[in-house]
Design an enzyme around this catalytic site. Structure first.
Site, short mmCIF file in Angstrom:
data_model
loop_
_atom_site.label_atom_id
_atom_site.label_comp_id
_atom_site.label_asym_id
_atom_site.label_seq_id
_atom_site.Cartn_x
_atom_site.Cartn_y
_atom_site.Cartn_z
CE LYS A 40 1.94 -6.95 4.99
NZ LYS A 40 2.84 -5.85 4.60
CE1 TYR A 265 -24.03 -4.51 28.33
CE2 TYR A 265 -23.27 -5.11 26.13
CZ TYR A 265 -23.56 -5.45 27.44
OH TYR A 265 -23.36 -6.74 27.86
C1 PLP Z 1 2.58 -5.35 3.29
C2 PLP Z 1 3.66 -5.04 2.33
C3 PLP Z 1 3.44 -5.21 0.95
C4 PLP Z 1 2.07 -5.49 0.37
O1 PLP Z 1 1.36 -4.27 0.29
P1 PLP Z 1 -0.12 -4.16 -0.28
O2 PLP Z 1 -0.43 -2.71 -0.18
O3 PLP Z 1 -0.98 -4.98 0.61
O4 PLP Z 1 -0.08 -4.68 -1.67
C5 PLP Z 1 4.52 -5.04 0.09
N1 PLP Z 1 5.76 -4.69 0.58
C6 PLP Z 1 5.97 -4.50 1.90
C7 PLP Z 1 7.32 -4.09 2.36
C8 PLP Z 1 4.94 -4.65 2.81
O5 PLP Z 1 5.15 -4.42 4.11
#
Ligand code: PLP
Length: 374
Positions: A40, A265
């Site tokens: 993702k 800044y």
């Molecule tokens: C993002 C996510 C993962 C992966 O989690 P990590 O901590 O990055 O390994 C697994 N399951 C769900 C439902 C997620 O949203």
């Protein structure tokens, strides 16, 4: 003369290190468990179009994204590889649910939504009868997923009979801390909830950190994300994963500062009275590149092996660092932002955040290089 034709900044992503991390997580799993890859948010900022096919070639067949658009981004290359290798098709799951395209199109594309609420289940059973989905049961996150009470809805059995249920999943809230007893409570709640559903089901619970909690947490499919990208899955101890990202930016100029001089800044940094002459370097990276403004006063870049603190505020396109202690620095030299000398978790600690946010905030201006691309 420095190399004016050279790149101002460069992001290298080591695809072979990602593959090695995936294989090492898979090797930890119980015999019958599959290992997915969570890609993702553009594979946590590193490029899902590069990462997903590379992992397919290692044998990964399950890919989790959040949005339908992210699935559409990786699907063509994955199906090309499937045809080419006459291998098994890749499965792409949508963590945020059946949103963003008509259910019929989603099912036809083969995208598998995670059903996160009773409404999602009713919608999918009606709009895409017979199509594949994952059922998400909440066990304590209180973010996404059906509550245990939802599972008792009178029409539940009827609804589920209209869905091709691939997995029942849940998500761990504190898996990065193996001492926390919430892990065991979520495990028990997951077992109880899935027992309630009755029939033999394939189950999925563990994220990266969940895999390290041991075989009780592995079930049929693990869903690692962060650990693939070199982020430490736990909040303590040595990081078992290989570093994946190397981010460096060019020093574009040097200057000498005397006591009382200010930087940047707001003139937010002032060389203290009585201080010796300082050498400072301007580096071509700023908050527009994801080098967060929070790093003002906390960040450091590594030059010639020395950690050089950020002086004054981070600007949009540049940052000033103190190179007084680094030997032989010249304009054109590289400063390491993330890499072997300063892992992503160290930068995250400086910024008061987590590695996930550092990677997903990486800017679009870097020249990107993929190592191990085939
Ligand atoms: C993002 C996510 C993962 C992966 O989690 P990590 O901590 O990055 O390994 C697994 N399951 C769900 C439902 C997620 O949203």
């Amino acid at each position: 003369m420095p190399d004016y034709d050279g790149l101002l900044s460069e992001l290298s992503v080591d695809l072979d290190a990602i593959a090695a991390n995936w294989l090492s997580l898979k090797a930890r799993l119980s015999r019958d468990a599959d290992c997915a890859a969570v890609v993702k948010a553009d594979a946590y900022g590193l490029g899902a179009r590069q990462v997903a096919p590379h992992l397919y070639k290692q044998g990964c067949r399950h890919f989790f994204v959040a949005h339908a658009g992210e699935a559409a981004d990786i699907a063509p290359e994955l199906s090309r590889l499937t045809t080419l290798s006459r291998g098994d098709a890749a499965h792409i799951y949508l963590l945020n649910g059946p949103w963003g395209m008509p259910a019929g199109d989603m099912a036809a594309a083969g995208f598998v939504p995670v059903l996160n609420s009773l409404e999602d289940v009713r919608y999918w059973a009606d709009a895409a009868a017979g199509a594949a989905a994952v059922l998400h049961v909440d066990t304590g996150m209180n973010r996404l997923g059906l509550s245990v009470a939802d599972l008792d809805a009178p029409d539940m059995g009827d609804l589920l009979s209209k869905i091709n249920l691939r997995y029942v999943m849940s998500h761990l809230a504190v898996a990065d801390d193996p001492q926390d007893d919430m892990n065991a409570r979520q495990l028990a709640a997951f077992r109880a909830a899935t027992a309630k559903l009755g029939r033999p089901l394939r189950l999925s619970l563990a994220n990266s950190a969940g895999i390290l909690l041991g075989p009780d947490y592995h079930f049929d499919l693990a869903r690692p994300g962060c650990a693939l990208y070199g982020i430490h899955p736990r909040n303590a101890g040595p990081n078992p994963m290989r570093g994946v990202v190397c981010l460096r930016a060019r020093i574009t100029q040097l200057r000498k500062l005397a006591a009382g001089d200010t930087v940047g800044y707001g003139a937010a940094y002032r060389v203290p009275a009585g201080s010796a002459i300082k050498t400072v370097a301007t580096v071509a990276l700023g908050y527009a590149d994801g080098y967060q403004r929070h790093l003002t006063g906390h960040g450091a870049l590594v030059v010639g092996g020395a950690a050089c603190p950020v002086l004054g505020r981070v600007s949009m396109d540049s940052v000033v660092i103190d190179v007084t202690d680094a030997a032989h620095v010249r304009a054109g030299d590289w400063a390491e932002v993330i890499g072997p000398q300063q892992p992503v978790d160290a930068v995250a600690a400086q910024a008061g955040t987590i590695g996930y946010e550092i990677l997903t905030s990486l800017g679009r201006r870097y020249a990107r290089r993929y190592l191990g691309e085939t």
